[in-house]
Scaffold this motif. Structure first.
Motif: not given
Length: 795
Positions: A169-190, A236-241
């Motif tokens: 490669a003639e050009v190289v880029v590097t990086g470290e990345y993080e993704v936080g813990m996201q909640d599905q946040a459905f409105l209908g609870p279990e 079901v009041g939402g799910a998203f997984g």
């Protein structure tokens, strides 16, 4: 056979949702609304510790409370004490230890919900607290790290090896990345209601995503045959997984069978945060090598996904992250290592776009860095490397259906940009920020000029520096709703800068890696009230995505019958699989279509034997016609455990986003001004529902970019409420420009392409790139917090 008059509400129409009016009017019955005379209420005692041995449990004080009918622990589980989606590693109730804060330890049933909660709180548990494993990288790589489970802390390691990454490669880029813990946040609870049956079994009315897999896990724990565990989908009041995994299903059933009374359990909002899985947090390190003109030569990546205390669907999440880890780009040399780990953090599992979302944020951030290094615009760098039909993924799988990514990017770049308000600094025309600020000493990667800030207004080529001086065009009072901070009136535009960013995502559709992915549909045509009527029955969960309408539309199209009813989903019909992986329109839609075709053939045979009769007359003479069919997509295969090669996916879907943001660089506040998206959906089945899916997926991606994160410190959740866990509101969501393309997939029913998840991928990196453009900061982590911008080191 004479067909009936058609309403025009078949495939391709914006047919109304059968549940839509009820939901809007507040009359829809959700799982939390279930009620039976004489029912009891259930409650759960949960561990306050992320990691501890259980030395003793005393239920006596709880049983002594008036109105309490039962208090149960692991000793009362009648059958198997462990369950799980992919591995049975999760206890019904904690046995000798707890592995995360919020793990269920005991359950109680009482004649009033408050009494049940008091009973659960009265159970005395003696804990011996121990060291919690909370660093996923330590869990994966440090041999001295304590084991969360006896077999080791790595749930899955999936390599991908192609060519010889790291050279040429003639050009190289590097990086470290993080993704936080996201909640599905459905409105209908279990929530759910378990009713003991006369045959010794149980009938469970439950909000879930997968009725049959719920049953498959519940029955062994209750020591019951599967036919004595009957599930019916409640509202079901939402799910998203988050509803793929069990929550209170076994607990309610145990209490119902012990007491002989119906038992209802409804989680409160705080308990809901502990009662379901979340999106895996991720740490990722990427290295991209390219030629001087921006053609990718190699990609190297290390991806560590924190699965929390139990396995859930972590193996599949790892597989997605590995197989899609370079994105929709052509590159001949790939070296990826993806890991899923056990920790004592909250369990993580399925969430919209799982695995692919985390990787997308990293590889798209890298593509922007590469664009700057090569002197190209963010659009051009992507166009030069875009896959198309016939391209190979990193796994060696050939994309054998339309994939017009380059054209999609050009169309997106050509969309008009929103006009800049007068309070923005002079010289800005909406194409980027005012240029990077110089960085002082910092542990974050050096700040680079953002790719978006260097692009021309059409996003297709480098532009001259904006030359913004900070002068204002006018001192008119701006509308606070258009400013970062919104109606809080935290700024009048003095420090606001505009940025534009792009994001591209590729997502697998349906289940992958050899899973027997199918759906079952039963279709019955009969005469009701003197008119032909079709009844469609599947076990597919309607979780808010509009599946009820789609099933009815397919039946109208295939049978030519206006009157169609979709029966409640339950386990009295064969499995429909999960309402996840953007698969239900594909697989259950295929099953309904196939069953309707079988019914139609039988009706045509009757008509041939008795010509001249209308459909109604045929049904009056011969009676109902019913057929049940299973539908499977083409086979997939596991990824090779060493090289990662294999045709692991059924279908792939593309979405591209452009984000325009205004950022107050002094306060760190961000306003997303506009999102634009181009998505190829194969064929549109319901235009209005499809637009809603793209809007909804984009909203969740925006949330991940800017505000949504479960804050976990030393294994303890700090913000289990919608007061402190922030999700986008109507004031946070911008206008959207959409272009929906139809390039049919010849292997899919109607040529459709799953559409629910792809916009969640590409929206997050687009918003993050736009914020980088406005600020000139590297911002390697999402969600981007105000302090990441306002408190960033400057000269």
């Amino acid at each position: 056979m004479k067909t009936e008059t058609r309403t025009g509400l078949g495939v391709g129409a914006s047919a109304p949702r059968p549940d839509g009016a009820l939901k809007v009017a507040g009359e829809f019955a959700y799982a939390s609304d279930l009620w039976l005379d004489g029912m009891l209420w259930g409650a759960t005692l949960r561990s306050p510790h992320p990691s501890a041995w259980i030395r003793s449990i005393d239920v006596g004080p709880a049983l002594a409370l008036p109105g309490v009918f039962a208090v149960l622990t692991h000793e009362d589980v009648p059958g198997a004490k462990f369950y799980g989606l992919e591995h049975a590693d999760q206890p019904v109730l904690a046995v000798d230890q707890v592995r995360y804060q919020g793990e269920p330890v005991a359950i109680a049933a009482a004649d009033h919900p408050e009494t049940a909660r008091r009973a659960a709180a009265a159970v005395v548990v003696e804990y011996e607290v121990r060291e919690a494993v909370t660093d996923a990288r330590r869990a994966a790589f440090d041999p001295a790290c304590p084991l969360v489970h006896p077999g080791g802390n790595v749930v899955r390691h999936q390599p991908v090896r192609v060519g010889s990454a790291g050279s040429g490669a003639e050009v190289v880029v590097t990086g470290e990345y993080e993704v936080g813990m996201q909640d599905q946040a459905f409105l209908g609870p279990e929530a759910g209601l378990a009713v003991p049956a006369d045959d010794g079994g149980v009938d469970l009315f439950i909000a879930t995503q997968w009725l049959h897999v719920d049953r498959d896990q519940i029955a062994p724990c209750l020591a019951l045959p599967e036919d004595k565990v009957r599930l019916t989908l409640a509202g079901v009041g939402g799910a998203f997984g988050a509803r793929e995994d069990l929550s209170m299903q076994i607990h309610a059933s145990m209490l119902a069978l012990r007491t002989g009374r119906p038992v209802k359990i409804v989680y409160g909002r705080e308990e809901s945060f502990f009662g379901h899985v979340h999106r895996h947090p991720a740490w990722m390190r990427y290295e991209h090598g390219a030629t001087a003109d921006g053609r990718l030569v190699y990609v190297k990546a290390e991806i560590v996904l924190d699965g929390g205390a139990y396995c859930s669907s972590s193996p599949a999440v790892v597989g997605n992250a590995a197989s899609l880890g370079v994105g929709p780009y052509e590159v001949e040399n790939v070296w990826i290592d993806a890991y899923g780990t056990y920790t004592n953090n909250p369990p993580c599992g399925a969430m919209r776009g799982f695995g692919a979302v985390q990787a997308c944020y990293a590889y798209e951030s890298q593509m922007d860095r590469l664009a700057v290094a090569c002197g190209l615009s963010p659009v051009e760098i992507r166009v030069r490397n875009a896959v198309s039909q016939g391209s190979r993924l990193a796994t060696g799988q050939v994309i054998d259906s339309p994939a017009p990514l380059a054209a999609m990017l050009r169309e997106l770049a050509a969309m008009p940009l929103p006009d800049p308000p007068a309070y923005l600094p002079s010289g800005l025309s909406g194409e980027g920020g005012s240029g990077p600020r110089a960085s002082g000493p910092s542990e974050v990667p050096p700040r680079e000029p953002s790719a978006a800030s260097m692009s021309g207004a059409d996003g297709t080529g480098p532009a001259a520096p904006s030359g913004a001086s900070g002068a204002f065009l006018t001192r008119e009072e701006p509308d606070p709703r258009r400013l970062p901070g919104g109606v809080g009136r935290t700024t009048r535009g003095e420090s606001v800068r505009r940025g534009v960013g792009y994001g591209v995502g590729i997502k697998n559709i349906c289940f992958s890696e050899g899973f027997d992915d199918y759906s079952t549909a039963r279709v019955r045509v009969e005469l009701l009230g003197g008119e032909p009527h079709a009844l469609v029955h599947t076990a597919a969960a309607e979780v808010g995505q509009g599946l009820l309408a789609i099933q009815a539309q397919i039946a109208r199209t295939e049978l030519g019958i206006d009157r169609v009813t979709v029966a409640p989903a339950d386990t009295s019909v064969g499995s429909a699989g999960s309402s996840s992986a953007s698969r239900q329109s594909y697989v259950t839609g295929g099953a309904v279509k196939t069953a309707c075709e079988a019914v139609r053939r039988r009706l045509e045979a009757l008509a041939a034997a008795d010509p001249g009769l209308s459909l109604g007359e045929l049904l009056d003479r011969y009676g109902p016609v019913e057929e049940t069919r299973e539908y499977r997509h083409r086979p997939t295969f596991p990824m090779d455990p060493v090289t990662g090669q294999g045709d692991s996916h059924t279908q792939l879907a593309l979405c591209v986003h452009r984000a325009v943001v205004d950022v107050d660089v002094e306060l760190g506040l961000v306003k997303v001004v506009e999102l634009a998206a181009v998505q190829d959906v194969g064929r549109i089945l319901n235009p209005l529902a499809l637009e809603g899916q793209i809007h909804g997926g984009s909203a969740q991606g925006l949330g991940l970019a800017l505000m949504e994160e479960i804050q976990v410190r030393d294994g303890t959740v700090l913000n289990p409420s919608f007061t402190d866990y922030l999700i986008p509101t109507i004031l946070d969501m911008p206008p959207m420009r959409l272009s929906i393309l139809e390039n049919p997939d010849p292997n899919a029913p109607y040529g459709l392409r799953g559409a629910g998840e792809p916009p969640t991928l590409s929206s997050t990196p687009a918003v993050a790139a736009a914020v980088r453009a406005a600020t000139g900061l590297a911002l390697p982590r999402v969600p981007i917090r105000p302090e990441d911008i306002a408190l960033a080191p400057t000269d």
